[in-house]
Design a protein around this motif. Structure first.
Motif, PDB file in Angstrom:
ATOM      1  N   ILE A 138       0.848  -1.197   0.000  1.00  0.00           N
ATOM      2  CA  ILE A 138       0.000   0.000   0.000  1.00  0.00           C
ATOM      3  C   ILE A 138       0.878   1.240   0.000  1.00  0.00           C
ATOM      4  O   ILE A 138       1.540   1.541   0.992  1.00  0.00           O
ATOM      5  CB  ILE A 138      -0.913   0.039   1.243  1.00  0.00           C
ATOM      6  N   GLY A 139       0.892   1.953  -1.121  1.00  0.00           N
ATOM      7  CA  GLY A 139       1.625   3.211  -1.190  1.00  0.00           C
ATOM      8  C   GLY A 139       0.670   4.382  -1.030  1.00  0.00           C
ATOM      9  O   GLY A 139      -0.538   4.207  -0.853  1.00  0.00           O
ATOM     10  N   GLY A 140       1.222   5.576  -1.125  1.00  0.00           N
ATOM     11  CA  GLY A 140       0.385   6.768  -1.061  1.00  0.00           C
ATOM     12  C   GLY A 140      -0.376   6.982  -2.356  1.00  0.00           C
ATOM     13  O   GLY A 140      -1.503   7.465  -2.377  1.00  0.00           O
ATOM     14  N   GLY A 141       0.249   6.587  -3.484  1.00  0.00           N
ATOM     15  CA  GLY A 141      -0.361   6.802  -4.793  1.00  0.00           C
ATOM     16  C   GLY A 141      -1.011   5.560  -5.370  1.00  0.00           C
ATOM     17  O   GLY A 141      -2.113   5.597  -5.898  1.00  0.00           O
ATOM     18  N   SER A 142      -0.301   4.426  -5.248  1.00  0.00           N
ATOM     19  CA  SER A 142      -0.830   3.191  -5.837  1.00  0.00           C
ATOM     20  C   SER A 142      -0.742   2.043  -4.838  1.00  0.00           C
ATOM     21  O   SER A 142      -0.041   2.126  -3.834  1.00  0.00           O
ATOM     22  CB  SER A 142      -0.041   2.830  -7.107  1.00  0.00           C
ATOM     23  N   VAL A 143      -1.476   0.987  -5.146  1.00  0.00           N
ATOM     24  CA  VAL A 143      -1.389  -0.258  -4.369  1.00  0.00           C
ATOM     25  C   VAL A 143      -1.060  -1.366  -5.363  1.00  0.00           C
ATOM     26  O   VAL A 143      -1.738  -1.507  -6.390  1.00  0.00           O
ATOM     27  CB  VAL A 143      -2.706  -0.576  -3.632  1.00  0.00           C
ATOM     28  N   GLU A 144      -0.005  -2.119  -5.049  1.00  0.00           N
ATOM     29  CA  GLU A 144       0.386  -3.236  -5.913  1.00  0.00           C
ATOM     30  C   GLU A 144      -0.115  -4.542  -5.303  1.00  0.00           C
ATOM     31  O   GLU A 144       0.015  -4.751  -4.093  1.00  0.00           O
ATOM     32  CB  GLU A 144       1.914  -3.311  -6.070  1.00  0.00           C
ATOM     33  N   LYS A 156       0.052 -10.020 -11.638  1.00  0.00           N
ATOM     34  CA  LYS A 156       0.390  -8.810 -10.879  1.00  0.00           C
ATOM     35  C   LYS A 156      -0.285  -7.602 -11.508  1.00  0.00           C
ATOM     36  O   LYS A 156      -0.481  -7.557 -12.722  1.00  0.00           O
ATOM     37  CB  LYS A 156       1.911  -8.599 -10.829  1.00  0.00           C
ATOM     38  N   GLN A 157      -0.641  -6.651 -10.657  1.00  0.00           N
ATOM     39  CA  GLN A 157      -1.203  -5.410 -11.188  1.00  0.00           C
ATOM     40  C   GLN A 157      -1.065  -4.302 -10.146  1.00  0.00           C
ATOM     41  O   GLN A 157      -1.130  -4.553  -8.936  1.00  0.00           O
ATOM     42  CB  GLN A 157      -2.685  -5.585 -11.575  1.00  0.00           C
ATOM     43  N   SER A 158      -0.876  -3.091 -10.662  1.00  0.00           N
ATOM     44  CA  SER A 158      -0.807  -1.904  -9.819  1.00  0.00           C
ATOM     45  C   SER A 158      -2.095  -1.116 -10.032  1.00  0.00           C
ATOM     46  O   SER A 158      -2.536  -0.947 -11.173  1.00  0.00           O
ATOM     47  CB  SER A 158       0.406  -1.067 -10.242  1.00  0.00           C
ATOM     48  N   PHE A 159      -2.701  -0.672  -8.938  1.00  0.00           N
ATOM     49  CA  PHE A 159      -3.948   0.099  -9.016  1.00  0.00           C
ATOM     50  C   PHE A 159      -3.714   1.476  -8.395  1.00  0.00           C
ATOM     51  O   PHE A 159      -3.113   1.566  -7.324  1.00  0.00           O
ATOM     52  CB  PHE A 159      -5.073  -0.606  -8.239  1.00  0.00           C
ATOM     53  N   GLU A 160      -4.230   2.508  -9.037  1.00  0.00           N
ATOM     54  CA  GLU A 160      -4.028   3.877  -8.516  1.00  0.00           C
ATOM     55  C   GLU A 160      -5.053   4.176  -7.415  1.00  0.00           C
ATOM     56  O   GLU A 160      -5.901   5.056  -7.532  1.00  0.00           O
ATOM     57  CB  GLU A 160      -4.123   4.894  -9.667  1.00  0.00           C
ATOM     58  N   VAL A 161      -4.971   3.396  -6.354  1.00  0.00           N
ATOM     59  CA  VAL A 161      -5.901   3.569  -5.218  1.00  0.00           C
ATOM     60  C   VAL A 161      -5.096   3.700  -3.918  1.00  0.00           C
ATOM     61  O   VAL A 161      -5.482   3.153  -2.883  1.00  0.00           O
ATOM     62  CB  VAL A 161      -6.925   2.406  -5.115  1.00  0.00           C
ATOM     63  N   GLY A 162      -3.986   4.433  -3.970  1.00  0.00           N
ATOM     64  CA  GLY A 162      -3.130   4.581  -2.793  1.00  0.00           C
ATOM     65  C   GLY A 162      -3.788   5.394  -1.688  1.00  0.00           C
ATOM     66  O   GLY A 162      -4.811   6.052  -1.889  1.00  0.00           O
ATOM     67  N   ALA A 163      -3.171   5.348  -0.505  1.00  0.00           N
ATOM     68  CA  ALA A 163      -3.780   5.940   0.692  1.00  0.00           C
ATOM     69  C   ALA A 163      -3.960   7.452   0.599  1.00  0.00           C
ATOM     70  O   ALA A 163      -4.926   7.998   1.127  1.00  0.00           O
ATOM     71  CB  ALA A 163      -2.964   5.559   1.921  1.00  0.00           C
ATOM     72  N   ALA A 210       3.471  -5.894   2.441  1.00  0.00           N
ATOM     73  CA  ALA A 210       4.844  -5.425   2.230  1.00  0.00           C
ATOM     74  C   ALA A 210       5.079  -4.094   2.938  1.00  0.00           C
ATOM     75  O   ALA A 210       4.435  -3.099   2.621  1.00  0.00           O
ATOM     76  CB  ALA A 210       5.106  -5.254   0.731  1.00  0.00           C
ATOM     77  N   SER A 211       5.944  -4.115   3.915  1.00  0.00           N
ATOM     78  CA  SER A 211       6.455  -2.962   4.683  1.00  0.00           C
ATOM     79  C   SER A 211       5.404  -1.874   4.959  1.00  0.00           C
ATOM     80  O   SER A 211       4.225  -2.148   5.103  1.00  0.00           O
ATOM     81  CB  SER A 211       7.716  -2.411   4.025  1.00  0.00           C
ATOM     82  N   GLY A 212       5.854  -0.623   5.103  1.00  0.00           N
ATOM     83  CA  GLY A 212       4.956   0.523   5.268  1.00  0.00           C
ATOM     84  C   GLY A 212       3.911   0.343   6.354  1.00  0.00           C
ATOM     85  O   GLY A 212       4.222   0.103   7.524  1.00  0.00           O
ATOM     86  N   THR A 213       2.647   0.422   5.941  1.00  0.00           N
ATOM     87  CA  THR A 213       1.498   0.271   6.849  1.00  0.00           C
ATOM     88  C   THR A 213       1.620  -1.005   7.685  1.00  0.00           C
ATOM     89  O   THR A 213       1.340  -1.009   8.881  1.00  0.00           O
ATOM     90  CB  THR A 213       0.195   0.188   6.016  1.00  0.00           C
ATOM     91  N   ALA A 277      -5.594   3.131   4.715  1.00  0.00           N
ATOM     92  CA  ALA A 277      -4.851   1.921   4.347  1.00  0.00           C
ATOM     93  C   ALA A 277      -5.434   0.695   5.051  1.00  0.00           C
ATOM     94  O   ALA A 277      -5.574  -0.376   4.446  1.00  0.00           O
ATOM     95  CB  ALA A 277      -3.380   2.089   4.708  1.00  0.00           C
ATOM     96  N   SER A 278      -5.793   0.852   6.317  1.00  0.00           N
ATOM     97  CA  SER A 278      -6.337  -0.278   7.071  1.00  0.00           C
ATOM     98  C   SER A 278      -7.702  -0.713   6.524  1.00  0.00           C
ATOM     99  O   SER A 278      -8.044  -1.896   6.550  1.00  0.00           O
ATOM    100  CB  SER A 278      -6.449   0.074   8.562  1.00  0.00           C
ATOM    101  N   ILE A 279      -8.448   0.234   5.988  1.00  0.00           N
ATOM    102  CA  ILE A 279      -9.735  -0.119   5.364  1.00  0.00           C
ATOM    103  C   ILE A 279      -9.491  -1.006   4.134  1.00  0.00           C
ATOM    104  O   ILE A 279     -10.243  -1.947   3.883  1.00  0.00           O
ATOM    105  CB  ILE A 279     -10.556   1.148   5.007  1.00  0.00           C
ATOM    106  N   ILE A 280      -8.407  -0.740   3.398  1.00  0.00           N
ATOM    107  CA  ILE A 280      -8.072  -1.617   2.246  1.00  0.00           C
ATOM    108  C   ILE A 280      -7.717  -3.023   2.746  1.00  0.00           C
ATOM    109  O   ILE A 280      -8.130  -4.020   2.168  1.00  0.00           O
ATOM    110  CB  ILE A 280      -6.859  -1.117   1.411  1.00  0.00           C
TER     111      ILE A 280
END
Length: 313
Positions: A138-144, A156-163, A210-213, A277-280
């Protein structure tokens, strides 16, 4: 033959710098491992451009990184920019300014490549086995999202639904109102349709964060149980019990900014974004009926490291 290199991960929320030396046996000595809340997406992500204040913060941070890189006499520097920069109308100018002012050559990577590098990083943490896992970063801009095992990537896919994007859209009050939680989940149902189809096909057994949140969730969980070992040294691989995650999740939803900040283990730079992020995380666990959470402290920059030394294509 030892090799010293610097890896920079320019995320939408956080910039990471890792200065490390690797010997011929693959043993690593880290000299600098830092993460800073640059908030590159703040004030601009929903408008499609890097805002002037964020632009300046980023340049100042990278100048500081350059000083550290020079101090350690690093010969190889690899810098990656992700969601915010690849989607910003002024992204190219930003990359040119960085090069002009710091002599750091930044690669803008697309979502597919980002997901692949995250996979290599997570795999090197030792959290994967022969069972199918769903990695989420979970990134700020996208979620992979990566469906994989320790041998290969299946999808694999990246979605532009970051926090940061979700925050701009759904974080209208603090604590977040219940209807906004539902609105975010409804939005994710629509946006993550390709993931839902892939999960039905590959049937992952667990979620790997993966890391972060996820690091912060593990820190909060450990301190809650009176275990402060993570404060001394962060393990590459951890487990987070589902029930323990949900205790933290409920807290995050119902507390105010100041109350969340007072939670032992909470980082100030994550205090608001972690709610979205936790809601995701909750959405993914519930929708895909996953019964286990593993956490990798390694992600993109460790993936770059793996690739640099193992010569992945």
């Amino acid at each position: 033959m030892t090799k010293r290199l610097a890896l920079i991960d320019m995320g939408t929320n956080t910039f990471h710098l890792l200065i490390t030396e690797v010997d011929e046996s693959g043993n690593r000595t880290d000299f600098v491992k830092t993460k800073l809340p640059v908030r590159l997406g703040q004030g601009g992500i929903s408008k499609g451009a890097i805002a002037p204040e964020a632009y300046e913060r980023a340049l100042k941070t990278l100048k500081d990184f350059r000083k550290q890189i020079d101090e350690y006499g690093v010969e190889t520097v690899r810098a990656m920019a992700t969601s915010m920069v690849r989607n910003a109308s002024n992204g190219e100018d930003f990359i040119k300014d960085i090069y002009k002012q710091t002599d750091i050559q930044v690669e803008i990577i697309d979502g597919e490549r980002e997901a692949e590098l995250i996979y290599y990083g997570v795999r090197s943490a030792g959290v994967l086995d022969e069972q199918t896992s769903l990695i989420m970063d979970i990134g700020g801009g996208s979620v992979e999202f990566i469906l994989c095992n320790s041998q290969e990537i299946f999808w694999k896919q990246s979605f532009e639904v970051g926090a940061q994007r979700l925050m701009d859209q759904f974080y209208t009050q603090d604590p977040i109102p219940a209807e906004q939680v539902e609105a975010e989940k409804h939005y994710l149902t629509q946006k993550l349709q390709p993931l839902t189809e892939a999960v039905a096909r590959y049937k992952p057994a667990r979620l790997v964060g993966a890391s972060g949140t996820f690091d912060t969730l593990c820190d909060i969980d450990a301190l809650r149980r009176g275990d402060n070992s993570r404060q001394l040294a962060q393990p590459a691989a951890s487990t987070l019990e589902i029930a323990d995650y949900y205790k933290i999740h409920q807290d995050l939803l119902h507390k105010t900014h100041d109350e969340r900040l007072a939670i032992p283990g909470m980082l100030e730079m994550r205090v608001d974004m972690i709610v979205l992020a936790s809601i995701i995380v909750d959405f993914v666990l519930e929708t895909y009926e996953l019964q286990e959470i593993r956490v990798s402290a390694y992600a993109l920059k460790e993936g770059i490291l793996q690739e640099t030394f193992e010569g992945h294509d």
